[in-house]
Design an enzyme around this catalytic site. Sequence first.
Site, PDB file in Angstrom:
ATOM      1  N   CYS A 117      13.720  10.442   6.984  1.00 57.69           N
ATOM      2  CA  CYS A 117      13.418  10.059   8.369  1.00 57.69           C
ATOM      3  C   CYS A 117      14.626  10.268   9.283  1.00 57.69           C
ATOM      4  O   CYS A 117      14.478  10.599  10.445  1.00 57.69           O
ATOM      5  CB  CYS A 117      12.943   8.623   8.411  1.00 57.69           C
ATOM      6  N   LYS A 156       0.879  -1.186   0.000  1.00 57.63           N
ATOM      7  CA  LYS A 156       0.000   0.000   0.000  1.00 57.63           C
ATOM      8  C   LYS A 156       0.904   1.220   0.000  1.00 57.63           C
ATOM      9  O   LYS A 156       1.371   1.658   1.045  1.00 57.63           O
ATOM     10  CB  LYS A 156      -0.883  -0.042   1.254  1.00 57.63           C
ATOM     11  N   GLU A 188       9.510   1.483  10.848  1.00 60.97           N
ATOM     12  CA  GLU A 188      10.582   2.474  10.700  1.00 60.97           C
ATOM     13  C   GLU A 188       9.895   3.831  10.778  1.00 60.97           C
ATOM     14  O   GLU A 188       9.213   4.247   9.847  1.00 60.97           O
ATOM     15  CB  GLU A 188      11.298   2.244   9.376  1.00 60.97           C
ATOM     16  N   GLU A 248       9.214  15.921  14.998  1.00 64.93           N
ATOM     17  CA  GLU A 248       9.706  15.800  13.620  1.00 64.93           C
ATOM     18  C   GLU A 248       8.986  16.811  12.729  1.00 64.93           C
ATOM     19  O   GLU A 248       7.763  16.804  12.644  1.00 64.93           O
ATOM     20  CB  GLU A 248       9.460  14.380  13.112  1.00 64.93           C
TER      21      GLU A 248
HETATM   22  O1  TXE Z   1       2.657  10.079   7.163  1.00 62.67           O
HETATM   23  P1  TXE Z   1       1.931   8.719   7.497  1.00 62.67           P
HETATM   24  P2  TXE Z   1       2.148  11.365   6.359  1.00 62.67           P
HETATM   25  C1  TXE Z   1       6.257  11.779   9.096  1.00 62.67           C
HETATM   26  C2  TXE Z   1       6.700  13.195   8.819  1.00 62.67           C
HETATM   27  C3  TXE Z   1       5.520  13.773   8.124  1.00 62.67           C
HETATM   28  C4  TXE Z   1       4.389  13.121   8.839  1.00 62.67           C
HETATM   29  C5  TXE Z   1       3.086  13.065   8.109  1.00 62.67           C
HETATM   30  O2  TXE Z   1       6.938  13.837  10.034  1.00 62.67           O
HETATM   31  O3  TXE Z   1       5.468  15.154   8.254  1.00 62.67           O
HETATM   32  O4  TXE Z   1       4.857  11.818   9.061  1.00 62.67           O
HETATM   33  O5  TXE Z   1       3.212  12.434   6.846  1.00 62.67           O
HETATM   34  C6  TXE Z   1      -0.212   5.223   5.623  1.00 62.67           C
HETATM   35  N1  TXE Z   1      -3.206   2.698   8.974  1.00 62.67           N
HETATM   36  N2  TXE Z   1       6.751  10.838   8.111  1.00 62.67           N
HETATM   37  O6  TXE Z   1       0.793  11.791   6.801  1.00 62.67           O
HETATM   38  O7  TXE Z   1       0.525   8.963   7.880  1.00 62.67           O
HETATM   39  C7  TXE Z   1      -0.211   6.312   4.576  1.00 62.67           C
HETATM   40  O8  TXE Z   1      -1.279   6.119   3.664  1.00 62.67           O
HETATM   41  C8  TXE Z   1      -2.334   2.232   8.080  1.00 62.67           C
HETATM   42  C9  TXE Z   1       8.007  10.245   8.421  1.00 62.67           C
HETATM   43  O9  TXE Z   1       2.327  11.094   4.921  1.00 62.67           O
HETATM   44  O10 TXE Z   1       2.752   7.992   8.479  1.00 62.67           O
HETATM   45  C10 TXE Z   1       1.159   6.147   3.970  1.00 62.67           C
HETATM   46  O11 TXE Z   1       1.164   5.062   3.061  1.00 62.67           O
HETATM   47  N3  TXE Z   1      -1.624   3.020   7.265  1.00 62.67           N
HETATM   48  C11 TXE Z   1       8.399   9.235   7.492  1.00 62.67           C
HETATM   49  C12 TXE Z   1       2.013   5.772   5.182  1.00 62.67           C
HETATM   50  O12 TXE Z   1       1.097   5.306   6.174  1.00 62.67           O
HETATM   51  C13 TXE Z   1      -1.783   4.346   7.353  1.00 62.67           C
HETATM   52  C14 TXE Z   1       7.820   9.092   6.177  1.00 62.67           C
HETATM   53  C15 TXE Z   1       2.812   6.926   5.768  1.00 62.67           C
HETATM   54  O13 TXE Z   1       1.939   7.967   6.100  1.00 62.67           O
HETATM   55  C16 TXE Z   1      -2.689   4.903   8.281  1.00 62.67           C
HETATM   56  C17 TXE Z   1       6.530   9.707   6.029  1.00 62.67           C
HETATM   57  C18 TXE Z   1      -3.422   4.019   9.115  1.00 62.67           C
HETATM   58  N4  TXE Z   1      -4.305   4.467  10.029  1.00 62.67           N
HETATM   59  C19 TXE Z   1       6.061  10.578   6.975  1.00 62.67           C
HETATM   60  N5  TXE Z   1      -2.622   6.245   8.166  1.00 62.67           N
HETATM   61  C20 TXE Z   1       9.666   8.492   7.709  1.00 62.67           C
HETATM   62  N6  TXE Z   1       9.950   8.083   8.922  1.00 62.67           N
HETATM   63  O14 TXE Z   1      10.401   8.257   6.782  1.00 62.67           O
HETATM   64  C21 TXE Z   1      -1.719   6.537   7.204  1.00 62.67           C
HETATM   65  N7  TXE Z   1      -1.206   5.380   6.696  1.00 62.67           N
END
Ligand code: TXE
Length: 491
Positions: free
Chosen positions: A293, A184, A259, A394
């Site tokens: 990250c 996904k 992660e 973050e």
């Molecule tokens: O992240 P999400 P978002 C952090 C970074 C960023 C913040 C928001 O600080 O500003 O997160 O970004 C899926 N059940 N990072 O909103 O929500 C979503 O569809 C299952 C750090 O994009 O964590 C996507 O595929 N899955 C980071 C994935 O999770 C769910 C990288 C990541 O989205 C879900 C990205 C749920 N309830 C964001 N809700 C890193 N550590 O590298 C969302 N997703």
Amino acid sequence: MTHHDLGLLNAVKKLIIDGKHVDAVEGRVFETRNPATGELLATVAEGDARDIDLAVAAARRAFDGPWRRFTPFQRQECILKFADLVDRHFEEFSLLDTLDMGAPISFTRSRRQRAVGMLRFYAGLCTAIQGHTLPNSLPGDVFSYTLKEPIGVVGAITPWNAPLTSTIWKIGPVLATGCTMVLKPAEDAPLTALRLGELALEAGIPAGVVNVVPGYGHTAGAALAAHMDVDKIAFTGSEVTGRKIIEASKGNIKRLMLELGGKSPDIVFADADLEKAVPGTAMGIFGNSGQVCSAGSRLLVERSIYDDFVEQVSAFARTLRVGNGLDGDTQIGPVVSAKQMERVRGYIDIGIGEGAAVATGGDRMTEGALAAGHFVQPTVLRNVDYRMRIAQEEIFGPVVTAIPFDTKEEAIRIANATVFGLGSGVWTRDGAKAHGMAKAIRSGTVWINCYGALDPVIPFGGYKMSGYGRESGVQHVDEYLQTKAVVMQNG
Ligand code: TXE
């Protein structure tokens, strides 16, 4: 090859389930846009719980069926073919990532070895998976050994900040171990994952092994995390979503690889080679617009050089060419979405409210064509106390918080004063000090006199709330295997 050769707008990009391109059951679609221009890039089928059900069923059938009969050498052959195809289509992937999430083309093009080399690394691991014979102390003549078996159906949920490499980080160990998967990808950048799904089929990987279901996190992602027939979730993303996945996965006690985020310290001592440390620390946070990250988002600087060093990093930041990623000269692209831009700007305001001062940057960029995209100036915040929210949470944008320290001990204390523990950096010419710091900092990686270098053989992952498990490194496959003990009484 240009943007137009990709034909992204010719048709809806469909889900890939059981080797076929299919519409979402509900027929819904969503749009993905270029963050540099706001233009529509593609319309993508929007999977939800029903599509996840179909994809998990297909992954289960493939796991129990044809894929199970592949020998390690056959899996290796498939992965090598897949790697060759990714290599051959690498320019296309560079363009897709640049268009979908904004990273400069010079950066996405530089990731060939990270992407293709990583797949070849996993191909190598296929044939190195082995159990042990176990001399035991049981009475009689008892033969015991272990078998390493694939965990089963893996749900992979990926972020948008490095679509190609973060997806390969999930696909590689799945294929190496003989698992199957439902992928996904992030709704903000789903195109690369779909193309990888197609090439996996072209490489001879059987239908159902790699299923790709784009959709939103709260629908498709949540359904995958809660699915009772998924054995493991491999997730990269935010800590908030990580917690939701932990909750959702409890139903069938799934294995988890998480992660999550970071607030990584990059520590500069006065005895460092400052000519290297200035660009090194600056690119450790501004690279990929801070959307990494393990970005070095807390710049800890020894007080005797604090003012000068912060000024040099600020001056470096002002030289960075910010613009559309398709322009070969661009060093810093936009952030991924309007939402992300507002989040980053919000944090800058919070920092100013907390008493930090803007040394450079501090706002979005709106000159000329930049107005249509989500561009944020590379920003240095000074006079930061490590307890401020901007030094604890973050931000995930091109914003660094510069914090002074007086002693090595204080640097360690501040470095560890966070809930996260993903990356860290130490800049010094004193080898003993560097290794002492490496031992004292609670993070999954410590970079010394460099920042952010990754390699397939080097494990990567987090301490504390930065998550569970390690990706890369030979032990990565263990996260996708289970150990079966076999005990046999002879005679
Ligand atoms: O992240 P999400 P978002 C952090 C970074 C960023 C913040 C928001 O600080 O500003 O997160 O970004 C899926 N059940 N990072 O909103 O929500 C979503 O569809 C299952 C750090 O994009 O964590 C996507 O595929 N899955 C980071 C994935 O999770 C769910 C990288 C990541 O989205 C879900 C990205 C749920 N309830 C964001 N809700 C890193 N550590 O590298 C969302 N997703």
